[in-house]
Motif scaffolding. Structure first.
Motif, PDB file in Angstrom:
ATOM      1  N   UNK A 137       0.838  -1.207   0.000  1.00  0.00           N
ATOM      2  CA  UNK A 137       0.000   0.000   0.000  1.00  0.00           C
ATOM      3  C   UNK A 137       0.868   1.251   0.000  1.00  0.00           C
ATOM      4  N   UNK A 138       0.385   2.274  -0.694  1.00  0.00           N
ATOM      5  CA  UNK A 138       1.134   3.523  -0.774  1.00  0.00           C
ATOM      6  C   UNK A 138       0.143   4.665  -0.867  1.00  0.00           C
ATOM      7  N   UNK A 139       0.348   5.687  -0.017  1.00  0.00           N
ATOM      8  CA  UNK A 139      -0.609   6.781   0.069  1.00  0.00           C
ATOM      9  C   UNK A 139      -2.005   6.195   0.268  1.00  0.00           C
ATOM     10  N   UNK A 140      -2.949   6.503  -0.626  1.00  0.00           N
ATOM     11  CA  UNK A 140      -4.306   5.959  -0.481  1.00  0.00           C
ATOM     12  C   UNK A 140      -4.534   4.714  -1.324  1.00  0.00           C
ATOM     13  N   UNK A 141      -3.496   4.217  -1.997  1.00  0.00           N
ATOM     14  CA  UNK A 141      -3.636   3.059  -2.857  1.00  0.00           C
ATOM     15  C   UNK A 141      -3.351   1.765  -2.116  1.00  0.00           C
ATOM     16  N   UNK A 142      -4.129   0.753  -2.424  1.00  0.00           N
ATOM     17  CA  UNK A 142      -3.962  -0.554  -1.792  1.00  0.00           C
ATOM     18  C   UNK A 142      -3.062  -1.438  -2.640  1.00  0.00           C
TER      19      UNK A 142
END
Length: 402
Positions: free
Chosen positions: A80-85
């Protein structure tokens, strides 16, 4: 007002829409022609006129010329990164640069590349799979570039698709060639219905595009076709397929104005850091028609003045327009806008301030509902292409707005 470099928005990459039992549920099924009222071929022709269009215009040479440049992309987000899964998804891309061969470039959507660490592979027309590596994610618009080594291909001819943003016009017949519903190489015909649509508002993602027009057409694209080239009869890509409606055939195409700008910069600055300069004053604009502008206090005299300036600019542009040649497969950055074109008769509205970042300089000098008339040295500004061109060329410098 100072324009600063764009910062990567804290947004979630939009995953591709899942299919239902391998198919998208859209509309009603085709009527059964077995009732004797018409033959199966006649019923199909009546319901699908675009098939006749496909045959009448003889698209076969165009398809044969460009299909080797279209690839299926499989992306694995490793964390996951920032708001991404984290996860796995598929999309489409196409080769836009072959020089140099070990740094060939593939254009696709930003929501395919995502904003975090990924591993990605591209499957070519000859069923060859190569690793591809993200080299650019646009901080605002829904496009980005992968890099790969074209010399590793053994069976697929090295092919690139030229970009022609000026070809995006209302009424143009096109083919969307991609991996619709994750099926390798699907071809969907459509007609460009409008070119002045505000960016679509997606209901399944935190990522939203802004400060650009989108084109609309009824190509009925679904999950897996994101990043597909929208091909005209000359074999050039005039837009990038980006999204679609869940319960309709409507599809949304990203114009290529900023794509051409970034691609040209990458081709001429292979070893330069940082990436292409992108300017902003942290403000979101929307296109609004003149009827809406009247409600915001825009007077009849102001409207006549704007239309007069548009006529003058259109005449000047007509006198200096080139013959439309391309350099290295990349078309001109400026594109005529059909319903919001450069002729005064085609101008239907202006850009209006929708919102801005609190605490920014724009928050001190602008208000929601302000109508943009001029930018940078009293130059009339009637569309997003003009606005972004001025912002990108004045990063870190004061810019005058009216």
């Amino acid at each position: 007002m100072d324009t600063g470099p764009l910062q990567k928005p804290l947004s979630r990459s939009r995953p591709l829409e899942p299919s239902v039992n391998g198919k998208r549920r859209r509309g009603k099924p085709l009527a059964d022609a077995s009732d004797g009222s018409a033959s199966a071929d006649e019923s199909t022709d009546a319901l699908l006129p675009d098939r006749r269009l496909l045959a009448d215009q003889d698209w076969a040479p165009v398809i044969h010329r460009v299909k080797c440049a279209v690839v299926s992309i499989r992306v694995t987000a490793t964390r996951p990164f920032e708001d991404g899964a984290a996860g796995v998804w598929h999309g489409t891309g196409f080769v836009v640069s072959l020089d140099p061969p070990h740094q060939a470039l593939i254009l696709t959507n930003r929501h395919i590349i995502s904003t975090g660490p990924i591993q990605a592979f591209a499957t070519f027309d000859g069923h060859e799979e190569l690793p591809v590596y993200p080299v650019y994610r646009d901080p605002v618009h829904d496009f980005g570039f992968f890099q790969f080594d074209i010399s590793q291909l053994r069976f697929t001819p090295a092919t690139q698709i030229p970009l022609s943003p000026q070809g995006l016009q209302m009424g143009v017949e096109v083919l969307v060639i991609g991996n619709d519903n994750c099926e390798k190489i699907q071809i969907l015909p459509a007609t460009i219905a409008r070119v002045d649509r505000n960016p679509p508002e997606y209901d399944d993602s935190n990522y939203q595009d802004e400060n650009t027009f989108y084109a609309g057409a009824g190509s009925n694209t679904s999950g897996g076709s994101s990043g597909s080239p929208v091909i005209n009869h000359d074999g050039a890509c005039i837009a990038l397929n980006a999204g679609g409606a869940n319960e309709a055939v409507s599809a949304y195409y990203l114009p290529l104005d900023r794509v051409v700008y970034v691609l040209s910069w990458l081709q001429s600055h292979r070893s330069d850091v940082p990436l292409p300069p992108r300017g902003t004053f942290l403000t979101k604009f929307l296109f609004q028609p003149f009827d809406m502008l009247r409600r915001l206090g825009f007077t009849e005299a102001q409207e006549k003045g704007v239309l007069g300036n548009a006529l003058e600019e259109g005449a000047a542009a007509a006198g200096t327009q080139s013959s439309g040649g391309r350099s290295n497969g990349v078309g001109s950055e400026r594109a005529p806008r059909g319903g919001n074109g450069k002729n005064g008769g085609g101008l239907k509205g202006l850009l209006v301030v929708e919102s801005f970042l609190p605490g920014s300089e724009a928050a001190e000098k602008l208000q929601p509902g302000d109508v943009l008339l001029e930018v940078a040295s009293d130059q009339p500004c009637f569309d997003f292409t003009c606005l972004e061109s001025h912002l990108d060329s004045n990063v870190g410098m004061p810019i005058k707005l009216k």
